[in-house]
Each structure stands twice: as C-alpha cells, then as structure tokens.
Design a protein around this motif. Structure first.
Motif, short mmCIF file in Angstrom:
data_model
loop_
_atom_site.label_atom_id
_atom_site.label_comp_id
_atom_site.label_asym_id
_atom_site.label_seq_id
_atom_site.Cartn_x
_atom_site.Cartn_y
_atom_site.Cartn_z
N UNK A 278 0.77 -1.24 0.00
CA UNK A 278 0.00 0.00 0.00
C UNK A 278 0.80 1.29 0.00
N UNK A 279 2.11 1.21 -0.27
CA UNK A 279 2.95 2.41 -0.29
C UNK A 279 3.02 2.98 -1.69
N UNK A 280 3.14 4.31 -1.77
CA UNK A 280 3.33 5.02 -3.03
C UNK A 280 4.71 5.65 -3.01
N UNK A 281 5.47 5.43 -4.04
CA UNK A 281 6.81 6.00 -4.13
C UNK A 281 6.71 7.51 -4.34
N UNK A 282 7.42 8.27 -3.53
CA UNK A 282 7.49 9.72 -3.70
C UNK A 282 8.72 10.12 -4.49
N UNK A 283 9.87 9.55 -4.14
CA UNK A 283 11.10 9.89 -4.87
C UNK A 283 12.19 8.85 -4.62
N UNK A 284 13.08 8.76 -5.58
CA UNK A 284 14.29 7.97 -5.44
C UNK A 284 15.37 8.98 -5.04
N UNK A 285 15.91 8.83 -3.85
CA UNK A 285 16.92 9.76 -3.36
C UNK A 285 18.24 9.54 -4.10
#
Length: 100
Positions: A69-76
């Motif tokens: 259920x997680x949504x990716x915000x950014x790849x650091x």
C-alpha cells in the motif's frame, strides 16, 4: 542414458533460475501511505536491470512497495554495495532497511 543426462541438466538450469537475482545496486527512497498519512524512508536492493537509471529504479521500487500500500514519492539515490556501510542511512531507514 542421454535422456537422463538431459533431464538432470534441465533440472539444474531450472534450479538456478529459481534463485533470487543478486542485487547489483541499491537505492534509498521516500514513500507515503494515505489515510492516515504515513511516510517512510527506505533502502532497497535492486536487480541489475533496475540499476540502469533512476527511472528504472523508480519503476522497480514502486512495484515492490505497492504490494503493502505504499506510493513512491522519490528515489533519493542509487548506489553500490559500499553505500550500505553508511550508518546514518541504516539508522534513518530503520525497519525499512532492505525490507523490500
């Protein structure tokens, strides 16, 4: 006899294919879950094809964390095995250090 050898050879190949792919790189990322809003920072092992670009890494990460259920915000960042020695990265990721 040849048939037995061929069967054994095929079995060995299938066994190798079933092994998990070795991680060629790692990434740290930020993700969210809504309702209620929750955020996390994590470190993830990626297969070789996902190491080609940040976009490829993002696709691989999003697919794996979406299951919970997680949504990716950014790849650091995307980094090699030496980056796993960064104690700050390990502490910041906490339970999400190599979880996925």
């Amino acid at each position: 006899m040849k048939r037995i050898a061929a069967t054994l050879g095929l079995s060995a190949l299938l066994s190798l294919a079933a092994l998990p792919a070795a991680a060629e790189c790692y990434a740290d990322y930020k993700a969210k879950r809504d309702d209620p809003l929750r955020l996390h920072y994590g470190v993830i092992a990626l297969p070789d094809p996902a190491c080609a670009s940040r976009e490829a890494a993002a696709e691989a990460i999003a697919a794996r964390i979406r299951v919970e259920g997680w949504t990716l915000l950014s790849v650091v960042s995307v980094f090699g095995e030496a980056g796993l020695d960064d104690e700050k990265r390990r502490e910041s990721a906490g339970d999400y250090f190599l979880r996925y």
